[in-house]
Design a protein around this motif. Sequence first.
Motif, PDB file in Angstrom:
ATOM      1  N   VAL A 134      43.519  40.781  37.147  1.00  0.00           N
ATOM      2  CA  VAL A 134      43.801  41.598  38.340  1.00  0.00           C
ATOM      3  C   VAL A 134      42.595  42.456  38.717  1.00  0.00           C
ATOM      4  CG1 VAL A 134      45.306  43.348  39.371  1.00  0.00           C
ATOM      5  CG2 VAL A 134      46.293  41.537  37.941  1.00  0.00           C
ATOM      6  N   PRO A 135      42.027  43.250  37.815  1.00  0.00           N
ATOM      7  CA  PRO A 135      40.822  43.981  38.191  1.00  0.00           C
ATOM      8  C   PRO A 135      39.655  43.059  38.543  1.00  0.00           C
ATOM      9  CG  PRO A 135      41.345  44.335  35.872  1.00  0.00           C
ATOM     10  CD  PRO A 135      42.521  43.672  36.485  1.00  0.00           C
ATOM     11  N   ALA A 136      39.602  41.879  37.948  1.00  0.00           N
ATOM     12  CA  ALA A 136      38.502  40.955  38.232  1.00  0.00           C
ATOM     13  C   ALA A 136      38.561  40.454  39.673  1.00  0.00           C
ATOM     14  CB  ALA A 136      38.538  39.771  37.263  1.00  0.00           C
ATOM     15  N   VAL A 137      39.758  40.089  40.147  1.00  0.00           N
ATOM     16  CA  VAL A 137      39.861  39.589  41.520  1.00  0.00           C
ATOM     17  C   VAL A 137      39.625  40.722  42.513  1.00  0.00           C
ATOM     18  CG1 VAL A 137      42.387  39.845  41.783  1.00  0.00           C
ATOM     19  CG2 VAL A 137      41.158  38.082  43.069  1.00  0.00           C
ATOM     20  N   LEU A 138      40.066  41.941  42.181  1.00  0.00           N
ATOM     21  CA  LEU A 138      39.789  43.081  43.069  1.00  0.00           C
ATOM     22  C   LEU A 138      38.293  43.364  43.147  1.00  0.00           C
ATOM     23  CD1 LEU A 138      41.647  45.116  44.652  1.00  0.00           C
ATOM     24  CD2 LEU A 138      42.859  43.558  43.127  1.00  0.00           C
ATOM     25  N   ALA A 139      37.608  43.274  42.010  1.00  0.00           N
ATOM     26  CA  ALA A 139      36.164  43.522  42.005  1.00  0.00           C
ATOM     27  C   ALA A 139      35.430  42.487  42.846  1.00  0.00           C
ATOM     28  CB  ALA A 139      35.644  43.501  40.563  1.00  0.00           C
ATOM     29  N   ALA A 140      35.848  41.232  42.757  1.00  0.00           N
ATOM     30  CA  ALA A 140      35.209  40.173  43.546  1.00  0.00           C
ATOM     31  C   ALA A 140      35.444  40.384  45.033  1.00  0.00           C
ATOM     32  CB  ALA A 140      35.734  38.807  43.107  1.00  0.00           C
ATOM     33  N   MET A 141      36.646  40.845  45.401  1.00  0.00           N
ATOM     34  CA  MET A 141      36.927  41.120  46.810  1.00  0.00           C
ATOM     35  C   MET A 141      36.106  42.296  47.310  1.00  0.00           C
ATOM     36  SD  MET A 141      41.051  40.504  47.098  1.00  0.00           S
ATOM     37  CE  MET A 141      41.079  40.821  48.886  1.00  0.00           C
TER      38      MET A 141
END
Length: 243
Positions: A134-141
């Motif tokens: 979850v934090p990984a996809v937010l960081a990529a966005m």
Amino acid sequence: MIGQQHHADGANFAFTDRWGGVSAVPYEQLNLGGAVGDRPEAVHTNRELAAAELGLDPRRVVWMNQVHGREALVVERPWHEDAVPPADAVVTGRTGLALAVLTADCVPLLLADPVAGVVGAAHAGRPGLVAGVVPAVLAAMRELGAEPTRIRARTGPAVCGRCYEVPAEMRRDVASTVPESWAVTSWGTPAVDVVAGVGAQLSGLGVRDVEHSEVCTRESTDHFSYRRDRETGRLASYVWLDG
């Protein structure tokens, strides 16, 4: 076929059920997963049927090789079928490019920032929740210009905390990373609530617009559930921006 669909300011979210496809038992009917033992031609047809119902070009849908990790990749076009890299999250700034997640109990997480023109999709099962998908996809966005306060987050059908029984030690291990995931089954045994865990992580990262599906896959015979049936198909969840 398409159990739920939402549209908000150019962002589209869609979740399939198990009906309306061509797969035979035990994958009946709309199995969209290519790695569960179903006939490849049936999966191909089902993906075309689902795309047609959504008004999408099936050649413009990005699928992942999901491995229960935290890898988040930025995509600008679909991969070749025999060259899909392992990942559990994808993000894009391309309009008309749909991102897809396959599940049969895990939490499919769809995200969109229509202002920035960025969407993301993540496969958040118990291992992925702990690993930090979850934090990984937010960081990529965010790397593409998305802002958490603008992001709309939707989760699709998934096993609920009342049904996801696990050993007590596993519950303790997951809750040590995500306390909100601690749960008890409806019959009084240790459980993990992945949906609640995903919601808590989103909130902690500043995402306020979050809606969860009310469907529990283990309880719903209209949806595939690995925990209920073991040998079964996969649902798909899609997110895209209008072109």
